[in-house]
Scaffold this motif. Structure first.
Motif, PDB file in Angstrom:
ATOM      1  N   LYS A 157     -12.265   8.983  30.406  1.00 22.75           N
ATOM      2  CA  LYS A 157     -12.961   8.795  29.118  1.00 22.75           C
ATOM      3  C   LYS A 157     -12.794  10.019  28.226  1.00 22.75           C
ATOM      4  O   LYS A 157     -12.469   9.910  27.037  1.00 22.75           O
ATOM      5  N   GLU A 158     -13.024  11.207  28.780  1.00 24.57           N
ATOM      6  CA  GLU A 158     -12.923  12.443  28.004  1.00 24.57           C
ATOM      7  C   GLU A 158     -11.502  12.673  27.502  1.00 24.57           C
ATOM      8  O   GLU A 158     -11.302  13.191  26.397  1.00 24.57           O
ATOM      9  N   SER A 159     -10.524  12.288  28.303  1.00 23.80           N
ATOM     10  CA  SER A 159      -9.121  12.492  27.934  1.00 23.80           C
ATOM     11  C   SER A 159      -8.583  11.367  27.065  1.00 23.80           C
ATOM     12  O   SER A 159      -7.415  11.404  26.647  1.00 23.80           O
ATOM     13  N   GLN A 160      -9.411  10.368  26.819  1.00 23.70           N
ATOM     14  CA  GLN A 160      -9.042   9.207  25.986  1.00 23.70           C
ATOM     15  C   GLN A 160      -7.791   8.495  26.510  1.00 23.70           C
ATOM     16  O   GLN A 160      -6.927   8.072  25.751  1.00 23.70           O
ATOM     17  N   VAL A 161      -7.729   8.374  27.830  1.00 21.52           N
ATOM     18  CA  VAL A 161      -6.652   7.624  28.462  1.00 21.52           C
ATOM     19  C   VAL A 161      -7.081   6.164  28.560  1.00 21.52           C
ATOM     20  O   VAL A 161      -8.178   5.876  29.057  1.00 21.52           O
ATOM     21  N   PRO A 162      -6.266   5.212  28.076  1.00 23.07           N
ATOM     22  CA  PRO A 162      -6.641   3.796  28.186  1.00 23.07           C
ATOM     23  C   PRO A 162      -6.900   3.434  29.648  1.00 23.07           C
ATOM     24  O   PRO A 162      -6.055   3.673  30.515  1.00 23.07           O
TER      25      PRO A 162
END
Length: 331
Positions: A50-55
Motif C-alpha cells: 500500500k505504501e509503495s503504491q504497488v497494484p
C-alpha cells in the motif's frame, strides 16, 4: 491495450519483493502491468504494498499458490499473464523475450524461461518442467551448467514460478486446481493444455534468477513432501483416462516405491505415505478431465512424452552424479 500482466503471488515474502519489482522496472519493454496477490501475509507485506503504491489484491487468508494466481488471472484483462515468484529477479529482456516466444503460434499455451540459481549463477534452476511414466516430475536441467540449455524446445509444462501463459486458454481447460494448494499445479495445468492440443515451450533468451523455496523455506519439509505426494496422485487420476492409468499403473507404483525409499532415507517416509494415502482417498473430489475421442492422438503423444521423460531423467541424473564425483576433493 497492454499485452501482459505480471502476477506475483506473495506470502510473507516482503524481504524478496523490492528486488523482484526492481527487476521488472528495468525491463526493455514497458507495455505490461504488475499485480501482486498477497496471500494473507503476516510480515507487513500488505502495508508495504500500500505504501509503495504497488497494484495489489490483498487476500484475507492463505489460499495457496493456486488460489492466489487464479485470483490474479481472473483479474487480468490482458491477452497474456506472467506468473512470477516473489523470490526472483528478472533479466531486463525477460518480458520481451517471453512475449516473442508465446506469440510465435496460437497453439502455444505457455513458455518457460531459463531459470538460474540466484546464489550460484553458473548453474541452472529450471529449463522447463518434465513428467515421466513413473509419476516423477522434475525440473529440466536443475544443477547443470547454464550453457547446456541455450536451445528453445518443447517441454512437458512450464514452471509456474516465472512462465507466461495465454490467458484465454484457461477458460477452455480450467484454471489452476485449487485442491492442489501448492506443488505440481503447473504440471497439472500444462498436462490439461496438452490434452486439448496446445503445447508448452522453453525460451532460453528469457532469463530469470531464482532463490528457490523462498516461501516454504527448505527443499524438503513435512508439509511439502506430504502435499507433493498427494498432488501426484491427483495429477495422474485427473489427466489419464482409465485405460492409460491401467497401462501405466505398474510404472507409477514402482515410482511410489522408489520415492518412499528416498524419503524414508532422509526422514520423511511417513509424511510421503500419508500424502499418497490422502491422494488415493480424496482424488474422487477432483475434476477429472473427460475423455474425448478427438483427443486420442494427443493422449498418444503424451504417452510417448512420459516414456521420454523417464529416459531424460535417467540421463540428467547420471550427469549430476558424474558432476558430484568430479567436484569431490581427493583425500
Amino acid at each position: 491495450m497492454k499485452k501482459v500482466t505480471v502476477i506475483i503471488p506473495n506470502y510473507n515474502g516482503l524481504r524478496f519483493l523490492p528486488d523482484c519489482l526492481d527487476g521488472l522496472k528495468a525491463q526493455t519493454v514497458k507495455d505490461f502491468e504488475i499485480l501482486v496477490v498477497d496471500n494473507g501475509s503476516e510480515d507487513g507485506s500488505g502495508e508495504w504494498l500500500k505504501e509503495s503504491q504497488v497494484p495489489a489484491i490483498l487476500l484475507p487468508e492463505n489460499t495457496g499458490f493456486s488460489g492466489a494466481v487464479n485470483v490474479g488471472i481472473r483479474a487480468a484483462r490482458t491477452p497474456y499473464v506472467i506468473l512470477l515468484n516473489n523470490d526472483t529477479k528478472a533479466d531486463p529482456a525477460y518480458v520481451e523475450n517471453l512475449l516473442k516466444a508465446i506469440e510465435a503460434s496460437p497453439k502455444i499455451f505457455s513458455v518457460s524461461p531459463k531459470m538460474i540459481q540466484m546464489y550460484h549463477p553458473g548453474l541452472m534452476d529450471d529449463a522447463g518442467d518434465m513428467y515421466s511414466i513413473i509419476g516423477w516430475a522434475y525440473q529440466r536441467g536443475v544443477g547443470q551448467e547454464t550453457g547446456r540449455y541455450n536451445r528453445p524446445c518443447h517441454v512437458f509444462s512450464a514452471c509456474a514460478g516465472a512462465a507466461i501463459y495465454r490467458r484465454e486458454v484457461f477458460e477452455e481447460i480450467g484454471y489452476f486446481d485449487e485442491m492442489h494448494f501448492a506443488y505440481l499445479e503447473d504440471i497439472d495445468v500444462g498436462y490439461r493444455a496438452k490434452i486439448a492440443g496446445y503445447y508448452n515451450r522453453y525460451c532460453p533468451k528469457a532469463v530469470v534468477y531464482h532463490v528457490g523455496s523462498g516461501t516454504s523455506g527448505s527443499k524438503y519439509n513435512s508439509f511439502k513432501v506430504r502435499l507433493a505426494a498427494r498432488n501426484n496422485v491427483y495429477l495422474n487420476y485427473k489427466n489419464m483416462p482409465p485405460l492409460q492409468l491401467l497401462v501405466n499403473s505398474p510404472f507409477i507404483f514402482a515410482g511410489i516405491v522408489g520415492k518412499y525409499g528416498f524419503f524414508r532415507k532422509i526422514g520423511f517416509g511417513r509424511e510421503y505415505l500419508s500424502g499418497v494415502w490422502e491422494g488415493l482417498t480424496t482424488c474422487n473430489r477432483t475434476k477429472k478431465v473427460p475423455y474425448r475421442r478427438e483427443n486420442l492422438t494427443n493422449y498418444l503423444a503424451i504417452q510417448w512424452e512420459l516414456i521420454y521423460g523417464l529416459a531424460l531423467y535417467i540421463c540428467e541424473f547420471s550427469r549430476r552424479q558424474i558432476r558430484k564425483k568430479l567436484e569431490k576433493p581427493e583425500i
